[in-house]
Design an enzyme around this catalytic site. Sequence first.
Site, mmCIF file in Angstrom:
data_model
loop_
_atom_site.group_PDB
_atom_site.id
_atom_site.type_symbol
_atom_site.label_atom_id
_atom_site.label_comp_id
_atom_site.label_asym_id
_atom_site.label_seq_id
_atom_site.Cartn_x
_atom_site.Cartn_y
_atom_site.Cartn_z
ATOM 1 N N TYR A 80 -2.431 -12.548 3.422
ATOM 2 C CA TYR A 80 -2.090 -12.400 2.003
ATOM 3 C C TYR A 80 -0.871 -13.235 1.606
ATOM 4 C CZ TYR A 80 -5.149 -8.301 2.264
ATOM 5 O OH TYR A 80 -6.217 -7.466 2.447
ATOM 6 N N LYS A 99 0.832 -1.218 0.000
ATOM 7 C CA LYS A 99 0.000 0.000 0.000
ATOM 8 C C LYS A 99 0.863 1.264 0.000
ATOM 9 C CE LYS A 99 -3.393 -2.884 0.077
ATOM 10 N NZ LYS A 99 -2.788 -4.135 0.568
ATOM 11 N N TYR A 127 -11.638 -15.070 3.251
ATOM 12 C CA TYR A 127 -10.689 -13.988 3.476
ATOM 13 C C TYR A 127 -10.244 -13.942 4.935
ATOM 14 C CZ TYR A 127 -8.783 -9.329 4.038
ATOM 15 O OH TYR A 127 -7.958 -8.287 4.350
#
Length: 336
Positions: free
Chosen positions: A289, A50, A263
């Site tokens: 992730y 990010k 998730y």
Amino acid sequence: MNLARFPRRRYTAGPTPLEPLPHLTRHLGGRVELWIKRDDLLGLAGGGNKTRKLEFLVADALAKGADTLVTVGAPQSNHCRLTLAAAVREGLKCRLILEERVPGSYRADASGNNLLFDLMGVETVTVVAGGSDLNAAMAGALADLVAAGRLGYAIPGGGSNPRGALGYVACAEELLAQSFEQGVAFDHVVVASGSAGTHAGLVVGLEAANADLPVTGINVRRPRPEQEGNVHALAQATAMFAGVPEIDRAAVTCLDRWVGPGYSLPTPEMVAAVRLLAATEGVLLDPVYTGKAMAGLLDLVREGHFKAGSRIVFVHTGGSPALFAYRPILAGPLAG
Ligand SMILES: *Cc1c(COP(=O)(O)O)cnc(C)c1O
């Protein structure tokens, strides 16, 4: 393409390391050679992918005169942590909307990223139920600011719009330049695929450079057809924004075999991958992730998916602060 035309702040001094993984390569039998692009070492607080997107997004927020960044993410969101860190760095305020994708998973006193929201002085945290209309929640937050005589800047989940994805177009250029400098040609890139900006940006950067370097995304949330559609749509929009030719649908591959029950929900393969990388290479992955993406890469290598002698680079997108919120799941038998 000329990325210098887009306003950008800098949060990392120079390129992230591109390193071989010799112990892991040996552990897997040496049929293929594994490398890692250390985007877990990007700048801001516990940097990760990010950070690259925020360089472009926050520059736009500043250009528009915003005083507050508003964004949305999961309760252990790396994106929210890094948006907040960028806001602190720029002297802006930050308001977070947390989507409780796993019901009951938000705890105000949780460790990991949640603790860091507090340490860095988030202005407000609003928790909404999974599946809520996040655009409406963000619009509400912007309206609240306007009513208070302020100006917010909304950053979409994961920073994944065409402007944010430019961060990974830039990363593709950086990777190719390093590959040339270091005299190592790669045959394949593997990366986690979530809100799609990272995967889409890499594809656009590599396609625009005619690199003949395929990218495989490992899904962390969505089924394959939906994720491939999302990545391709964002890649097209990013290509148009950057002024480069359209992206072929065939350039987008997303594998969904390592998502597990959903998730952020742990899988045994994720735990094994996190433990293996830590123990063989001293590299910390994350449970949501990169642990799942590495689990995918490990299985693909073991299954003989890549041609013998291939050189594969794993883009490590960060996330290790979340490890500390998953201690009971990740800790080994000696942990007591
Ligand atoms: C957000 C995130 C990803 C996924 O990137 P997207 O651009 O959302 O697809 C991968 N790894 C980490 C650590 C992340 O925080």
